[in-house]
Design a protein around this motif. Structure first.
Motif, short mmCIF file in Angstrom:
data_model
loop_
_atom_site.label_atom_id
_atom_site.label_comp_id
_atom_site.label_asym_id
_atom_site.label_seq_id
_atom_site.Cartn_x
_atom_site.Cartn_y
_atom_site.Cartn_z
N GLU A 4 -5.72 -5.53 -0.25
CA GLU A 4 -5.51 -5.20 -1.66
C GLU A 4 -5.34 -3.70 -1.90
O GLU A 4 -4.67 -3.31 -2.86
CB GLU A 4 -6.71 -5.66 -2.51
N VAL A 5 -5.96 -2.87 -1.12
CA VAL A 5 -5.94 -1.44 -1.37
C VAL A 5 -4.90 -0.78 -0.47
O VAL A 5 -5.05 -0.76 0.75
CB VAL A 5 -7.33 -0.81 -1.11
N HIS A 6 -3.83 -0.30 -1.08
CA HIS A 6 -2.79 0.44 -0.35
C HIS A 6 -1.96 1.21 -1.34
O HIS A 6 -1.98 0.94 -2.54
CB HIS A 6 -1.92 -0.49 0.50
N ASP A 7 -1.23 2.19 -0.85
CA ASP A 7 -0.28 2.89 -1.70
C ASP A 7 1.10 2.91 -1.06
O ASP A 7 1.93 3.76 -1.34
CB ASP A 7 -0.76 4.30 -2.06
N HIS A 61 -10.47 2.82 -9.60
CA HIS A 61 -9.82 3.68 -8.60
C HIS A 61 -10.24 3.24 -7.21
O HIS A 61 -11.43 3.17 -6.91
CB HIS A 61 -10.21 5.15 -8.84
N ALA A 62 -9.27 2.93 -6.39
CA ALA A 62 -9.53 2.58 -4.99
C ALA A 62 -8.60 3.44 -4.13
O ALA A 62 -7.46 3.70 -4.51
CB ALA A 62 -9.26 1.10 -4.74
N ASP A 93 -8.64 -4.29 3.35
CA ASP A 93 -9.04 -5.57 2.77
C ASP A 93 -10.51 -5.45 2.37
O ASP A 93 -11.39 -5.60 3.21
CB ASP A 93 -8.82 -6.67 3.81
N ASP A 94 -10.78 -5.19 1.11
CA ASP A 94 -12.16 -4.98 0.66
C ASP A 94 -12.97 -6.26 0.52
O ASP A 94 -14.18 -6.25 0.72
CB ASP A 94 -12.18 -4.23 -0.68
#
Length: 114
Positions: free
Chosen positions: A52-55, A29-30, A44-45
């Motif tokens: 990479e992390v977006h919805d 879960h991010a 951008d982790d």
């Protein structure tokens, strides 16, 4: 969520508390933070320049569904699943056609004759 995702899948969401159990259910879960004053839309982790992390994809899909349903000026909850199925079919058809055209090196739209 767990009924519609595989064990070990990573789910990207906002920080709504309803998603808090995903890690305990065997899902990665991010999150992105949409809180006013701290808003982030993508992150951008790992520092490689790709966020990479977006919805955004899901939010765009819901916006497109609302736009599709708007001309009907209200529909019965009884038939909602059928309207969503038609939208899903059309959305996937356009997406697949665009992907195939790109893979073949063709333009995404065909010029019209004037």
């Amino acid at each position: 969520m767990t009924e519609h995702t595989d064990d070990g899948a990573t789910v990207y969401t906002d920080e709504w508390s309803g998603y808090a159990r995903l890690s305990a259910e065997g899902r990665g879960h991010a999150t992105v933070n949409h809180t006013p004053g701290q808003r982030e839309w993508a992150r951008d982790d790992d520092g490689d320049g790709i966020r990479e992390v977006h919805d955004n994809t899901l939010e765009g899909l819901w916006a497109a569904l609302r736009t599709f349903l708007r001309p009907f000026r209200g529909i019965s909850k009884h038939y909602l699943h059928q309207y969503v199925a038609v939208f899903q079919w059309a959305y996937n058809k356009v997406g697949v056609a665009g992907m195939v055209r790109t893979l073949l090196g063709l333009p995404l739209s065909t010029p019209t004759a004037s």
